[in-house]
Write an enzyme that holds these catalytic residues in place. Structure first.
Site, PDB file in Angstrom:
ATOM      1  CG  ASN A   1      -2.262  -0.701   0.894  1.00  0.00           C
ATOM      2  OD1 ASN A   1      -2.968  -0.350  -0.039  1.00  0.00           O
ATOM      3  ND2 ASN A   1      -2.586  -1.701   1.694  1.00  0.00           N
TER       4      ASN A   1
ATOM      5  CG  MET B   1       1.024  -5.431  11.103  1.00  0.00           C
ATOM      6  SD  MET B   1      -0.688  -5.349  10.499  1.00  0.00           S
ATOM      7  CE  MET B   1      -1.400  -6.740  11.387  1.00  0.00           C
ATOM      8  NE  ARG B   2       4.348  -1.188  18.754  1.00  0.00           N
ATOM      9  CZ  ARG B   2       4.654  -2.049  19.735  1.00  0.00           C
ATOM     10  NH1 ARG B   2       5.145  -3.236  19.441  1.00  0.00           N
ATOM     11  NH2 ARG B   2       4.484  -1.716  20.989  1.00  0.00           N
TER      12      ARG B   2
ATOM     13  CG  LEU C   1      -0.401   3.728  16.793  1.00  0.00           C
ATOM     14  CD1 LEU C   1      -0.634   4.597  15.562  1.00  0.00           C
ATOM     15  CD2 LEU C   1       1.023   3.899  17.317  1.00  0.00           C
TER      16      LEU C   1
ATOM     17  CG  HIS D   1      -9.751  -3.201   8.868  1.00  0.00           C
ATOM     18  ND1 HIS D   1      -8.860  -3.818   9.712  1.00  0.00           N
ATOM     19  CD2 HIS D   1     -10.877  -3.958   8.879  1.00  0.00           C
ATOM     20  CE1 HIS D   1      -9.425  -4.908  10.215  1.00  0.00           C
ATOM     21  NE2 HIS D   1     -10.642  -5.010   9.732  1.00  0.00           N
TER      22      HIS D   1
END
Length: 220
Positions: A19, A95-96, A98, A114
């Site tokens: 992306n 992938m964390r 926040l 998403h």
């Protein structure tokens, strides 16, 4: 495009960065209304950082393991991002999760993509879950980021019909193809002033966005 400066975009990635590449390619077009000024990752070996360097974009690694806790990591990441004076932050496979403090610092200036038709199927493993649920439609959503995981106002959705022959892999490929369309398009809408955040309300062409914009898959 007017003589106004391009929108300054920082992209966060954790992995391959496909992306991100779609955004880089769109930003490289003549008269693009935005520029990617930095790419940051929590993974030192993220392919997305290599993509950034290849394109001549600042590539930053902020290591979660070098911080005492998640809040300390969030603050460090936010400070690194802020040094580039971004107008917009795009989570493109970051992938964390926040924390609320980070989100509040950049309220109204942060997008996520998403792989589901939110509010359905928040979280991970969306392609498997839609098949198991017997869904007949799937897709991807670009939304503004709020403190609620995958819960911010959706802006645009790419929709595909699920075939009986579809697998997780085929759905993933078809959804990815749509992501590469809707993410650059959303950034362009913001950069050209057509899409705005107004204290939690999404405005498109001077009117409140009551439901996400929609693009349907076109198949031969």
């Amino acid at each position: 495009m007017s003589d106004a400066r391009p929108l300054r975009v920082v992209v966060l990635v954790s992995g391959e960065g496909t992306n991100l590449q779609a955004l880089i390619d769109a930003a490289a077009q003549p008269d693009a209304p935005y520029e990617i000024v930095a790419v940051a990752s929590d993974k030192r070996d993220a392919r997305g950082l290599e993509r950034a360097r290849t394109a001549g974009i600042a590539a930053l690694h902020v290591d979660p393991r070098s911080h005492a806790d998640r809040s300390a990591f969030d603050r460090s990441l936010a400070d690194e991002i802020s040094s580039f004076s971004p107008d917009l932050i795009v989570l493109a496979g970051f992938m964390r999760i926040l924390g609320a403090e980070f989100v509040a610092r950049f309220e109204g200036r942060m997008l996520n993509i998403h792989p589901s038709l939110l509010p359905k199927f928040k979280g991970l493993d969306t392609h498997r879950r839609v098949i198991e649920a017997g869904e007949r439609e799937h897709g991807a959503t670009v939304h503004f980021v709020t403190a609620e995981l995958d819960g911010g106002p959706p802006v645009i959705q790419y929709r595909i019909a699920i075939d009986d022959s579809d697998s997780e892999e085929s759905l993933s490929a078809r959804v990815h193809a749509g992501e590469y369309i809707i993410l650059p398009h959303t950034v362009e809408l913001i950069a050209t002033g057509r899409l705005q955040w107004d204290n939690g309300t999404v405005i498109i062409d001077d009117e409140m966005l009551s439901k996400p914009l929609r693009i349907d898959e076109q198949r031969a």
